[in-house]
Design a protein around this motif. Structure first.
Motif, PDB file in Angstrom:
ATOM      1  N   ARG A 196       0.978  -1.392   0.033  1.00  0.00           N
ATOM      2  CA  ARG A 196       0.224  -0.035  -0.157  1.00  0.00           C
ATOM      3  C   ARG A 196       0.975   1.278   0.032  1.00  0.00           C
TER       4      ARG A 196
ATOM      5  N   SER B 280      -4.308   7.018  -3.364  1.00  0.00           N
ATOM      6  CA  SER B 280      -3.856   5.737  -2.587  1.00  0.00           C
ATOM      7  C   SER B 280      -3.798   4.782  -3.644  1.00  0.00           C
TER       8      SER B 280
ATOM      9  N   THR C 114      -2.651   0.401  -4.247  1.00  0.00           N
ATOM     10  CA  THR C 114      -2.411  -0.953  -3.748  1.00  0.00           C
ATOM     11  C   THR C 114      -1.772  -1.639  -5.017  1.00  0.00           C
TER      12      THR C 114
END
Length: 786
Positions: A192, A268, A270
């Motif tokens: 992450r 963000s 991932t």
């Protein structure tokens, strides 16, 4: 000039007198303190004899280094990676390699094109305690497939021995981006990554660059907060091995070609790989205004505390433009958080204070700015601030809040970013930085105390010569930094103003680059943070560099000064204790320790010389006294398994000697020849006031008379040496005779015997001291001045 019955002698000068001379009317009076004696250091006995530096140890740079591998030992290979470089649209890309060890270091760079193609380049050797800057264009040439991409470097050696950074500069638009290389295997723990942005206007362009650092394909999911329209669903894509993509935040991630970005927002990511498999950065630019900034995406799993601090917040004005400080925060946690902060500052008059900042509450996923400008306006101290720092806390779990900080001019052309660090997540309170002063570039160094109590630190600057080896050093000596405060070193000002260091050395005016080392001293690690800022305000360019060493410096030896030139009963000498430390790569540093912590001074012969708790020795009777200084020092060792630095106490022991002599020669008086001005000696010191005409640079003579016990005409005829001394920064200089170059005449056969000195005032009122030493004695001497 002299009567023929008088004999001119130059004798062995072995009993000392001191004369302080001062001008009347035209020159300021000199102080009547003792002439500072030379301070020859006496190498001390060490509590650990194995730590003595052998020539072999000094040569290989591993002497006493708890964390360094000895020659021949297996050294680990380290891989460092950077997200992006570009040579398009007039951008200049430079790779900087910073070797913090004393030995040359071989570094292997590798370039990867946007689609992952690999291009090895020749191995680069970086000299010890130095850095190299390499233009990527020299490696790429006209090969279009490598005009953009990512970089990796490998080296074999100690942990954090090499610091690497890539700079992207568009000088035509005053744009600059920097990226410090990361060690993916160490600096990331999860799949992450989180980032936060701040935009000064809606005209800014925001791009996300992502790079696969591995040899396998990655699947990536990107979420964006802070756009209008909002991102409807996460963007998913794959990255080939070592592929790099440059993504427009709005067009490529949100799918909006006519939308807008909020002032504060975030991204963000991932991915399907292990921690460190993906690197990502946000690049923000307004080319029309000359604004540029960057934000690295970090792994929240590496957070260790809920406190962040930054060193060197710029306030006031730069290049005629008022600066506005900005801090943006983003909550990447799963619960609401409250952020509090403050600005510790030091004013230009040396006083200190704190500006408290308004609290900010953020819901999960939210980003917003903290009102620094309003708080500073209410404090009314901004125009008088010399240096400042930043401190923040939040109520969330470690790693759940991201920060970005910068000071921006009103025209957006001057941008000074301030990295904010999770203090507990750092490795050590030490650093090694490259510095440059060429052209319009200046280097400013900031060191901040992140604790609520005073801390000690040491700084040494090496400057390079024509062959890029170390030509000299400049050391501040041991310093103390108040709780929460930031120290600023303007290296250009230190050089150009010829400010002396703790040993009186200055940085040569021709010095343009080198390396700076600093370390805390004490038993607590992680008490200081620091960085170096390279600034070219004429072109609106500013970058920052910070690189820690594997551990703080460790004690390796203790020294103490002797009483120096032999003294007489009732004379005093200030003894100085000095500590030798070594960084974890083998570099050795030395500084005085008096006044910073308790030193236990002891005289083994108090009947000859005593010494008080401050190291002030006083002669009592003839003979040689042995003295000792003892203090507590610290040794640091690296725990590579846990990434920690552990300390252990070490007793520092240093020896000194005081030679106390009886005055075989008694000085009587000092007279300005041709006048009635006479200074009487008291304990072999006299003060002589000179005539105003002496200040004009005319040649004058001082006659010093003395008495000898059991006087005989042969007492002073077997002289070996002479000793008449003027300090280099004296107001006066010797005035040689135009006939034979004589600067002083010794008359041992006169009654009483005497020495005549020929002096003159230096031109242009140069010099600050007005003391001179004379030592006489001849054949009856029982000791010799060296």
């Amino acid at each position: 000039m002299k009567n023929n019955s008088q004999h001119r002698r130059r004798a062995a000068f072995t009993v000392r007198a001191q004369i302080l001379v001062s001008c009347l009317a035209l020159c300021a009076l000199a102080g009547f303190g003792s002439l500072p004696a030379d301070m020859p250091a006496s190498v001390a006995t060490n509590a650990q004899a194995a730590r003595n530096l052998s020539p072999e140890q000094q040569a290989n740079g591993t002497a006493g280094c708890p964390t360094c591998a000895a020659p021949g030992d297996a050294e680990p290979t380290h891989l460092l990676a950077a997200t992006y470089y570009s040579l398009r649209a007039g951008v200049r890309a430079t790779l900087m390699l910073n070797n913090k060890g004393p030995q040359p270091l071989d570094v292997q760079p590798t370039l990867f094109g946007l689609h992952g193609a690999r291009r090895p380049v020749p191995t680069v050797t970086v000299p010890g305690n130095s850095f190299r800057e390499l233009a990527l264009r020299d490696w790429v040439g006209d090969d279009e497939s490598f005009r953009e991409g990512s970089l990796q470097v490998t080296y074999r050696g100690a942990d954090l021995l090499l610091g690497a950074q890539v700079y992207l500069v568009d000088a035509g638009h005053s744009l600059v981006f920097e990226e410090k290389f990361a060690e993916p295997a160490v600096q990331f723990a999860s799949a992450r990554l989180e980032g936060v942005w701040w935009l000064p206007s809606h005209h800014c362009d925001a791009r996300l660059v992502v790079s696969n650092t591995t040899d396998t394909m990655l699947s990536v999911t990107a979420r964006v907060n802070g756009t209008s329209p909002r991102q409807r669903e996460p963007q998913e894509f794959n990255l080939l091995p070592h592929e790099t993509r440059v993504l427009d935040v709005l067009a490529d991630l949100v799918g909006a070609h006519g939308g807008t970005l909020a002032e504060a927002g975030g991204v963000s990511l991932t991915h399907s790989g292990a921690g460190g498999a993906l690197l990502a950065r946000l690049f923000i630019a307004d080319a029309a205004k000359g604004y540029s900034s960057w934000a690295r995406l970090t792994d929240p799993a590496k957070g260790k505390a809920n406190t962040y601090q930054g060193a060197g917040l710029r306030l006031g004005s730069v290049a005629g433009e008022r600066l506005t400080p900005v801090v943006v925060a983003r909550n990447v946690g799963t619960s609401a958080t409250t952020i509090t902060g403050r600005i510790p500052y030091t004013l230009k008059d040396g006083s200190t204070g704190i500006v408290s900042l308004p609290a900010l509450r953020l819901a999960p996923g939210d980003a917003d700015t903290i009102d620094l400008a309003g708080a500073l306006a209410r404090s009314r101290i901004e125009r008088n601030v010399a240096t400042a720092g930043l401190e923040f806390e939040h109520t969330g779990v470690p790693g759940s809040v991201l920060f970005g900080a910068q000071s921006v001019s009103r025209n957006l052309n001057q941008v000074f970013q301030v990295p904010l660090w999770d203090i507990v997540a750092q490795r050590s309170a030490t650093g090694g930085y490259p510095w440059r002063l060429d052209g319009d570039t200046a280097t400013i160094v900031y060191i901040k105390n992140v604790t609520n109590r005073a801390q000690q630190y040491f700084v040494q600057l090496n400057y390079a010569g024509a062959d890029e080896t170390i030509a000299g050093t400049y050391a501040t000596g041991l310093k103390s930094l108040a709780a929460g405060q930031t120290m600023t070193l303007d290296l250009r000002a230190l050089r150009d103003e010829q400010t002396p260091d703790a040993q009186g050395h200055t940085i040569p005016l021709e010095a343009t680059h080198g390396q700076l080392h600093w370390s805390m001293r004490g038993t607590e690690n992680l008490v200081l943070i620091g960085r170096a800022e390279q600034v070219d305000t004429a072109h609106g360019l500013a970058t920052s560099y910070a690189c820690q060493n594997c551990c703080p410096d460790s004690f390796i030896g203790a020294l103490a000064s002797d009483c120096g030139i032999p003294t007489f009963p009732t004379d005093t000498s200030q003894l100085i204790g000095r500590e030798q430390d070594q960084d974890c790569y083998g570099g050795v540093y030395e500084y005085a320790v008096n006044g910073f912590f308790f030193i236990d001074w002891l005289s083994f012969n108090p009947g000859i010389a005593t010494v008080d708790g401050n190291g002030l020795a006083e002669g009592q009777s003839a003979g040689t006294a042995s003295l000792r200084a003892s203090w507590e020092a610290t040794e640091w060792r690296s725990d590579l398994v846990h990434g920690l630095c552990k300390w252990s106490p070490v007793q520092a022991l240093a020896s000194a000697a005081c030679d106390i002599a009886t005055p075989d020669v008694t000085f009587l008086d000092a007279k300005l020849v041709g006048s009635n001005r006479t200074g009487e000696f008291f304990y072999n010191r006299a003060t002589l006031e000179l005539a105003p005409s002496v200040c004009t640079g005319e040649r004058f003579a001082v006659k010093v008379t003395f008495g000898l016990p059991n006087y005989s005409t042969s007492c002073c005829h077997s002289a070996a040496d002479s000793y008449v001394n003027l300090l280099s920064d004296n107001k006066f200089e010797f005035a040689p005779s135009p006939v034979d170059g004589t600067i002083y005449d010794f008359f041992g056969d006169e009654h009483p015997p005497n020495v005549v000195l020929y002096l003159r005032r230096k031109a242009n009122n140069a010099g600050t001291k007005s003391s001179l030493n004379i030592t006489v004695g001849g054949a009856i001497s029982k000791w010799t001045v060296i």
